[in-house]
Write a protein that holds these residues in place. Sequence first.
Motif, PDB file in Angstrom:
ATOM      1  N   LEU A 181      39.382  15.654 -34.868  1.00 52.38           N
ATOM      2  CA  LEU A 181      40.601  14.855 -35.085  1.00 52.38           C
ATOM      3  C   LEU A 181      40.429  13.916 -36.280  1.00 52.38           C
ATOM      4  CD1 LEU A 181      41.514  14.143 -31.358  1.00 52.38           C
ATOM      5  CD2 LEU A 181      42.807  15.559 -32.963  1.00 52.38           C
ATOM      6  N   LYS A 182      39.209  13.380 -36.432  1.00 53.24           N
ATOM      7  CA  LYS A 182      38.941  12.494 -37.573  1.00 53.24           C
ATOM      8  C   LYS A 182      39.073  13.278 -38.888  1.00 53.24           C
ATOM      9  CE  LYS A 182      35.445   9.838 -36.299  1.00 53.24           C
ATOM     10  NZ  LYS A 182      34.055   9.414 -36.271  1.00 53.24           N
ATOM     11  N   VAL A 183      38.523  14.483 -38.908  1.00 50.68           N
ATOM     12  CA  VAL A 183      38.612  15.327 -40.109  1.00 50.68           C
ATOM     13  C   VAL A 183      40.072  15.660 -40.405  1.00 50.68           C
ATOM     14  CG1 VAL A 183      38.134  17.653 -41.003  1.00 50.68           C
ATOM     15  CG2 VAL A 183      36.309  16.334 -39.916  1.00 50.68           C
ATOM     16  N   LEU A 184      40.802  16.048 -39.375  1.00 49.74           N
ATOM     17  CA  LEU A 184      42.184  16.488 -39.556  1.00 49.74           C
ATOM     18  C   LEU A 184      43.055  15.355 -40.105  1.00 49.74           C
ATOM     19  CD1 LEU A 184      45.201  16.636 -37.894  1.00 49.74           C
ATOM     20  CD2 LEU A 184      44.401  18.595 -39.217  1.00 49.74           C
ATOM     21  N   PHE A 185      43.014  14.199 -39.433  1.00 47.79           N
ATOM     22  CA  PHE A 185      43.881  13.110 -39.897  1.00 47.79           C
ATOM     23  C   PHE A 185      43.378  12.544 -41.222  1.00 47.79           C
ATOM     24  CE2 PHE A 185      45.151  13.292 -35.378  1.00 47.79           C
ATOM     25  CZ  PHE A 185      46.495  13.565 -35.595  1.00 47.79           C
ATOM     26  N   GLY A 186      42.066  12.596 -41.442  1.00 49.99           N
ATOM     27  CA  GLY A 186      41.525  12.195 -42.746  1.00 49.99           C
ATOM     28  C   GLY A 186      42.054  13.105 -43.845  1.00 49.99           C
ATOM     29  N   PHE A 187      42.128  14.381 -43.567  1.00 47.32           N
ATOM     30  CA  PHE A 187      42.653  15.359 -44.525  1.00 47.32           C
ATOM     31  C   PHE A 187      44.103  15.036 -44.873  1.00 47.32           C
ATOM     32  CE2 PHE A 187      44.650  19.525 -45.449  1.00 47.32           C
ATOM     33  CZ  PHE A 187      43.852  19.949 -46.496  1.00 47.32           C
ATOM     34  N   LEU A 188      44.831  14.491 -43.903  1.00 52.70           N
ATOM     35  CA  LEU A 188      46.235  14.120 -44.148  1.00 52.70           C
ATOM     36  C   LEU A 188      46.341  12.747 -44.820  1.00 52.70           C
ATOM     37  CD1 LEU A 188      47.943  15.336 -40.814  1.00 52.70           C
ATOM     38  CD2 LEU A 188      47.519  16.618 -42.930  1.00 52.70           C
ATOM     39  N   GLY A 189      45.200  12.138 -45.119  1.00 50.64           N
ATOM     40  CA  GLY A 189      45.202  10.875 -45.864  1.00 50.64           C
ATOM     41  C   GLY A 189      45.142   9.641 -44.993  1.00 50.64           C
ATOM     42  N   ILE A 190      44.932   9.823 -43.692  1.00 53.42           N
ATOM     43  CA  ILE A 190      44.947   8.682 -42.766  1.00 53.42           C
ATOM     44  C   ILE A 190      43.523   8.174 -42.564  1.00 53.42           C
ATOM     45  CG2 ILE A 190      45.534   7.922 -40.426  1.00 53.42           C
ATOM     46  CD1 ILE A 190      47.699  10.174 -40.450  1.00 53.42           C
ATOM     47  N   THR A 191      43.323   6.925 -42.935  1.00 53.63           N
ATOM     48  CA  THR A 191      41.980   6.337 -42.813  1.00 53.63           C
ATOM     49  C   THR A 191      41.895   5.356 -41.647  1.00 53.63           C
ATOM     50  OG1 THR A 191      42.667   4.686 -44.421  1.00 53.63           O
ATOM     51  CG2 THR A 191      41.403   6.561 -45.264  1.00 53.63           C
ATOM     52  N   ASP A 192      43.053   4.869 -41.200  1.00 52.97           N
ATOM     53  CA  ASP A 192      43.073   3.888 -40.105  1.00 52.97           C
ATOM     54  C   ASP A 192      43.166   4.637 -38.768  1.00 52.97           C
ATOM     55  OD1 ASP A 192      43.337   1.736 -38.478  1.00 52.97           O
ATOM     56  OD2 ASP A 192      45.062   0.854 -39.516  1.00 52.97           O
ATOM     57  N   ILE A 193      42.016   5.064 -38.276  1.00 54.20           N
ATOM     58  CA  ILE A 193      41.956   5.860 -37.042  1.00 54.20           C
ATOM     59  C   ILE A 193      41.079   5.115 -36.047  1.00 54.20           C
ATOM     60  CG2 ILE A 193      41.317   8.080 -36.019  1.00 54.20           C
ATOM     61  CD1 ILE A 193      41.452   9.275 -38.880  1.00 54.20           C
ATOM     62  N   GLU A 194      41.643   4.798 -34.898  1.00 52.86           N
ATOM     63  CA  GLU A 194      40.866   4.075 -33.885  1.00 52.86           C
ATOM     64  C   GLU A 194      40.813   4.904 -32.594  1.00 52.86           C
ATOM     65  OE1 GLU A 194      41.686  -0.036 -33.737  1.00 52.86           O
ATOM     66  OE2 GLU A 194      40.379  -0.363 -31.990  1.00 52.86           O
ATOM     67  N   PHE A 195      39.633   4.933 -31.996  1.00 52.74           N
ATOM     68  CA  PHE A 195      39.473   5.669 -30.734  1.00 52.74           C
ATOM     69  C   PHE A 195      39.416   4.699 -29.565  1.00 52.74           C
ATOM     70  CE2 PHE A 195      37.977   8.762 -33.790  1.00 52.74           C
ATOM     71  CZ  PHE A 195      38.475   9.957 -33.279  1.00 52.74           C
ATOM     72  N   VAL A 196      40.190   4.984 -28.543  1.00 52.60           N
ATOM     73  CA  VAL A 196      40.063   4.315 -27.242  1.00 52.60           C
ATOM     74  C   VAL A 196      39.443   5.358 -26.324  1.00 52.60           C
ATOM     75  CG1 VAL A 196      41.308   3.341 -25.277  1.00 52.60           C
ATOM     76  CG2 VAL A 196      42.065   2.818 -27.613  1.00 52.60           C
ATOM     77  N   ARG A 197      38.245   5.065 -25.822  1.00 54.09           N
ATOM     78  CA  ARG A 197      37.502   6.107 -25.106  1.00 54.09           C
ATOM     79  C   ARG A 197      37.344   5.830 -23.623  1.00 54.09           C
ATOM     80  NH1 ARG A 197      33.622   5.627 -29.781  1.00 54.09           N
ATOM     81  NH2 ARG A 197      34.193   7.420 -31.055  1.00 54.09           N
ATOM     82  N   ALA A 198      37.511   6.873 -22.827  1.00 57.66           N
ATOM     83  CA  ALA A 198      37.079   6.839 -21.430  1.00 57.66           C
ATOM     84  C   ALA A 198      36.330   8.151 -21.207  1.00 57.66           C
ATOM     85  CB  ALA A 198      38.265   6.709 -20.485  1.00 57.66           C
ATOM     86  N   HIS A 199      35.020   8.063 -21.251  1.00 62.31           N
ATOM     87  CA  HIS A 199      34.186   9.262 -21.154  1.00 62.31           C
ATOM     88  C   HIS A 199      33.324   9.214 -19.897  1.00 62.31           C
ATOM     89  CE1 HIS A 199      34.415  10.086 -25.796  1.00 62.31           C
ATOM     90  NE2 HIS A 199      35.580  10.149 -25.187  1.00 62.31           N
ATOM     91  N   GLY A 200      32.743  10.344 -19.559  1.00 59.77           N
ATOM     92  CA  GLY A 200      31.912  10.423 -18.343  1.00 59.77           C
ATOM     93  C   GLY A 200      32.759  10.354 -17.078  1.00 59.77           C
ATOM     94  N   LEU A 201      34.022  10.759 -17.187  1.00 59.13           N
ATOM     95  CA  LEU A 201      34.957  10.600 -16.055  1.00 59.13           C
ATOM     96  C   LEU A 201      34.610  11.500 -14.868  1.00 59.13           C
ATOM     97  CD1 LEU A 201      38.297  10.225 -18.044  1.00 59.13           C
ATOM     98  CD2 LEU A 201      36.969   8.424 -16.930  1.00 59.13           C
ATOM     99  N   ALA A 202      33.768  12.494 -15.112  1.00 61.48           N
ATOM    100  CA  ALA A 202      33.374  13.389 -14.004  1.00 61.48           C
ATOM    101  C   ALA A 202      32.026  12.983 -13.401  1.00 61.48           C
ATOM    102  CB  ALA A 202      33.308  14.834 -14.512  1.00 61.48           C
ATOM    103  N   GLY A 228      31.218  10.679 -11.365  1.00 57.89           N
ATOM    104  CA  GLY A 228      31.291   9.920 -10.110  1.00 57.89           C
ATOM    105  C   GLY A 228      32.213   8.722 -10.225  1.00 57.89           C
ATOM    106  N   ASP A 229      32.586   8.188  -9.059  1.00 60.45           N
ATOM    107  CA  ASP A 229      33.593   7.119  -8.998  1.00 60.45           C
ATOM    108  C   ASP A 229      33.202   5.874  -9.790  1.00 60.45           C
ATOM    109  OD1 ASP A 229      35.178   8.672  -7.484  1.00 60.45           O
ATOM    110  OD2 ASP A 229      34.692   7.721  -5.572  1.00 60.45           O
ATOM    111  N   GLU A 230      31.917   5.501  -9.662  1.00 57.74           N
ATOM    112  CA  GLU A 230      31.479   4.260 -10.307  1.00 57.74           C
ATOM    113  C   GLU A 230      31.589   4.356 -11.832  1.00 57.74           C
ATOM    114  OE1 GLU A 230      27.442   1.701 -10.176  1.00 57.74           O
ATOM    115  OE2 GLU A 230      27.900   2.824  -8.345  1.00 57.74           O
ATOM    116  N   VAL A 231      31.097   5.466 -12.378  1.00 55.04           N
ATOM    117  CA  VAL A 231      31.141   5.652 -13.842  1.00 55.04           C
ATOM    118  C   VAL A 231      32.593   5.762 -14.301  1.00 55.04           C
ATOM    119  CG1 VAL A 231      30.430   7.135 -15.758  1.00 55.04           C
ATOM    120  CG2 VAL A 231      28.890   6.781 -13.834  1.00 55.04           C
ATOM    121  N   ARG A 232      33.402   6.485 -13.523  1.00 49.25           N
ATOM    122  CA  ARG A 232      34.810   6.658 -13.890  1.00 49.25           C
ATOM    123  C   ARG A 232      35.538   5.318 -13.911  1.00 49.25           C
ATOM    124  NH1 ARG A 232      38.680  10.916 -13.838  1.00 49.25           N
ATOM    125  NH2 ARG A 232      40.773  10.038 -13.749  1.00 49.25           N
TER     126      ARG A 232
END
Length: 203
Positions: free
Chosen positions: A157-178, A180-184
């Motif tokens: 996604l960074k490559v794609l939007f960068g290719f379109l000229g967009i440099t202001d890209i911010e990620f909001v992440r929620a990873h490790g959702l599988a 277990g409950d505590e990590v999620r």
Amino acid sequence: MKLLHIDSSILGDNSASRQLSGEVVKTWQAAEPGVVVTYRDLAADAISHFSASTLVAAGTAAELRNAAQQHEADLSAQALAEFIAADAVVIAAPMYNFTIPTQLKAWIDRIAVAGQTFRYTEAGPEGLCGGKKVVIVSTSGGLHVGQATGVAHEDYLKVLFGFLGITDIEFVRAHGLAYGDEVRTKAMSDAQAHISEQLFAAA
Ligand SMILES: Cc1cc2nc3c(=O)[nH]c(=O)nc-3n(C[C@H](O)[C@H](O)[C@H](O)COP(=O)(O)O)c2cc1C
């Protein structure tokens, strides 16, 4: 300010990325009065895959198109117009099979258009969408940032939007959702804290 909000999860009310992208948009509206939101649900209202029919429709004069070709051309035109008009784009991008959902890729295929969102010059490709801000809500069952397993998701996604000229890209992440409950629960509350405390810190 025009904000385009894109959801792509197939998990409906159980979707983590839908919950978080909705919170990004609500927080944005609260932080900046006058935000006008256009919403696209790519799972509920999928754009057909880019195909030979899409190309034929694009290459056929409007008055000569049949109904199916006109439908294809309209899908492309509407998705592209919404993207070009947007000052900011919030994209919910869950990881499915190490990449983005096929529905989101189908949308990307309609908005990455030579002469409209990028062009080729003698000096190489040039993105034409500079000035837009993109917030990507990235969710995954496992942990992939900085790993080979993550390159077709966030890095793509960074490559794609960068290719379109967009440099202001911010990620909001929620990873490790599988993991277990505590990590999620922690991943979701960290993402919510990011949205409420950091995303609009400068606004
Ligand atoms: C079809 C499918 C494929 C998935 N593939 C992966 C994967 O390759 N790697 C991973 O870490 N998680 C994978 N997951 C887990 C999702 O990334 C995780 O459930 C995340 O919450 C999805 O976001 P959503 O809830 O908004 O759909 C997959 C989930 C589904 C439904």
